[in-house]
Scaffold this active site. Sequence first.
Site, short mmCIF file in Angstrom:
data_model
loop_
_atom_site.label_atom_id
_atom_site.label_comp_id
_atom_site.label_asym_id
_atom_site.label_seq_id
_atom_site.Cartn_x
_atom_site.Cartn_y
_atom_site.Cartn_z
N LYS A 169 -8.29 12.23 0.35
CA LYS A 169 -8.54 11.54 -0.91
C LYS A 169 -8.10 10.07 -0.81
CE LYS A 169 -5.94 11.13 -4.63
NZ LYS A 169 -6.30 9.75 -4.99
N GLU A 242 4.97 9.06 3.95
CA GLU A 242 5.22 7.66 4.32
C GLU A 242 5.30 6.88 3.01
OE1 GLU A 242 5.95 6.67 7.15
OE2 GLU A 242 5.11 8.07 8.57
N CYS A 276 3.89 -1.87 3.08
CA CYS A 276 5.14 -1.12 2.99
C CYS A 276 6.21 -1.77 3.86
CB CYS A 276 4.91 0.33 3.40
SG CYS A 276 4.10 0.49 5.00
N GLU A 374 11.31 -2.96 -4.70
CA GLU A 374 10.17 -3.29 -3.84
C GLU A 374 9.17 -4.07 -4.69
OE1 GLU A 374 7.43 -0.07 -2.81
OE2 GLU A 374 7.16 -0.95 -0.84
P1 NAD Z 1 0.74 5.70 -5.31
O1 NAD Z 1 1.86 6.59 -4.95
O2 NAD Z 1 0.58 5.29 -6.71
O3 NAD Z 1 -0.66 6.32 -4.88
C1 NAD Z 1 -0.93 6.74 -3.55
C2 NAD Z 1 -1.97 7.84 -3.60
O4 NAD Z 1 -1.43 8.97 -4.30
C3 NAD Z 1 -3.26 7.48 -4.31
O5 NAD Z 1 -4.34 8.05 -3.61
C4 NAD Z 1 -3.08 8.15 -5.67
O6 NAD Z 1 -4.32 8.46 -6.29
C5 NAD Z 1 -2.34 9.41 -5.30
N1 NAD Z 1 -1.54 10.01 -6.37
C6 NAD Z 1 -1.07 9.45 -7.52
N2 NAD Z 1 -0.34 10.32 -8.23
C7 NAD Z 1 -0.30 11.48 -7.51
C8 NAD Z 1 0.33 12.75 -7.68
N3 NAD Z 1 1.10 13.02 -8.75
N4 NAD Z 1 0.18 13.69 -6.73
C9 NAD Z 1 -0.56 13.44 -5.62
N5 NAD Z 1 -1.19 12.26 -5.40
C10 NAD Z 1 -1.07 11.28 -6.33
O7 NAD Z 1 0.92 4.43 -4.33
P2 NAD Z 1 0.07 3.09 -4.31
O8 NAD Z 1 0.45 2.28 -5.51
O9 NAD Z 1 -1.36 3.43 -4.06
O10 NAD Z 1 0.62 2.39 -2.97
C11 NAD Z 1 1.72 1.53 -2.96
C12 NAD Z 1 2.95 2.22 -2.41
O11 NAD Z 1 2.66 2.82 -1.15
C13 NAD Z 1 4.10 1.26 -2.14
O12 NAD Z 1 5.31 1.82 -2.59
C14 NAD Z 1 4.12 1.14 -0.62
O13 NAD Z 1 5.35 0.76 -0.09
C15 NAD Z 1 3.69 2.50 -0.22
N6 NAD Z 1 3.13 2.48 1.15
C16 NAD Z 1 3.84 3.08 2.15
C17 NAD Z 1 3.38 3.04 3.46
C18 NAD Z 1 4.13 3.70 4.58
O14 NAD Z 1 3.54 3.91 5.63
N7 NAD Z 1 5.39 4.02 4.44
C19 NAD Z 1 2.17 2.40 3.73
C20 NAD Z 1 1.47 1.81 2.69
C21 NAD Z 1 1.97 1.86 1.39
#
Ligand code: NAD
Length: 474
Positions: A169, A242, A276, A374
């Site tokens: 997804k 991650e 990230c 962050e």
């Molecule tokens: P998010 O957690 O809001 O969303 C990520 C994904 O999860 C999306 O596809 C979203 O639709 C889905 N999602 C949302 N709620 C959910 C739930 N309750 N259950 C399951 N899935 C759900 O994150 P974002 O705003 O898209 O991304 C930014 C964050 O991601 C930042 O904190 C960043 O640091 C982190 N990030 C981490 C890495 C890493 O490798 N460690 C890499 C990139 C981004």
Amino acid sequence: MAELYRNLIDGEMVSTAATLDVINPANEQVVGTVPACGPAELDRAVAAARRAFKTWSKTPVEQRRAAINAMSAAIADNHDELYRLLTSEQGKPHDQAQFEIGAASAMVAAQATLELTDVINEDTAERLSRTRRVPVGVVGGIVPWNFPLLMAVQKIAPAMLSGCTIVLKPSPFTPLTTLRFAELIKDLVPAGVVNIITGEDSLGPLITAHPDIDKITFTGSTATGKKIMEGASKDLKRITLELGGNDASIVLPDADVAKVAEQLFWSSFTNAGQICVAAKRIYIHEDIYDEMSQAIAAYARTVTVGDGAHQGTGVGPIQNKKQFDRVCELIEDAKAHGYKFLVGGNVDPSGSGYYVPITILDNPPEDARIVAEEQFGPVMPLMKFSTDEEVIERANNSDYGLAGAVWTKDTDRGVKIAEQLETGTVWINEFLHLSPFAPFGGHKQSGFGAEYGVEGLKEFTYSQVITVKRDALV
Ligand code: NAD
């Protein structure tokens, strides 16, 4: 009218009655419309993945490698179309979008070379004991909006190599490049091995809770990661998380200001800070603080913020309105507390697009929100430090533990500091470099498990120990 994209389920490109609009963050125009899947579509995708698992898990690994390599080639062959589409939905400048598409193709090809070998635990006259790896089954992949294609393929390729099948997804904010990729690979992998479905955030918990999914591999925020861990506990699904980071960069007094200033800038501002592993707190030794901060500020003033599709743009818009509002809130908080701005700080509310100016703060206190949280935006705090012990303690004073960097001519001293940082990755004199062969994962609340390398590949498998008692029946 915006182009209508379709999902990949069981080897077919399919539509749904309900749809979602995808917005270009540079101008707030709709750039594409995608399916809004619910439980019925998810069930179909999971059932297809389950059927495909029966044969894919037994397909010789060389055939699986060939399919993965074909995916890598499909990305490379469609590089120009993909990077333009990526900029239009994600906002990143064209050169950075080109980097992501190139990295996605290279990452997939590199994953295809990994090997999972059996381990002999005991080989005696009495007994032969061997550990082998077996695929966990159907994987649910959930990815964020900052590197949509790279994050998707770094889950799809190792899942496939291990013998798993996957339902992935994308983020509802950035599904287009991944759906175009889905179309490109449709005939390169057997039906059901890779399924890509789109929907609102609410589709995520349905994936986590689905009884016929065996493992979740997730990249996103720490807050969502915790919900996934909770959801996955119901049937003890395997998980890889991650998550977020608040990475510290430490600049020692012997760092060469002329060489390092520009690199420090890009370690924070690439992809408008939405990485990230971006440097989110920069600690500069007091002996060079003034000179280094002025050099970073001077370089920052030469970088253009604008539409990523325009030539000369260095920093694009924030990807979505929610994140834009959050970054603006952090800037307002810094202003309300009277912190000093070296560059930027004034968001222009007129016009369309989620633009935040390059903003650099001058030595805010450690407990400022802009330091402690962050930011995930083009806002960087520079802070002064005096001793190695002090800066190590300040760098480690975080619930996150993703990555960090040390800048110095004395690499032994750099390594000594690195070994005391509580993070999964530390770079000496570089930044953002992720090797497909080195495990990448967070300490503390930055994650659980790892991606990349053999360690990452193992996360898609169980170990199975087979023991033969050699002298029992003879
Ligand atoms: P998010 O957690 O809001 O969303 C990520 C994904 O999860 C999306 O596809 C979203 O639709 C889905 N999602 C949302 N709620 C959910 C739930 N309750 N259950 C399951 N899935 C759900 O994150 P974002 O705003 O898209 O991304 C930014 C964050 O991601 C930042 O904190 C960043 O640091 C982190 N990030 C981490 C890495 C890493 O490798 N460690 C890499 C990139 C981004």
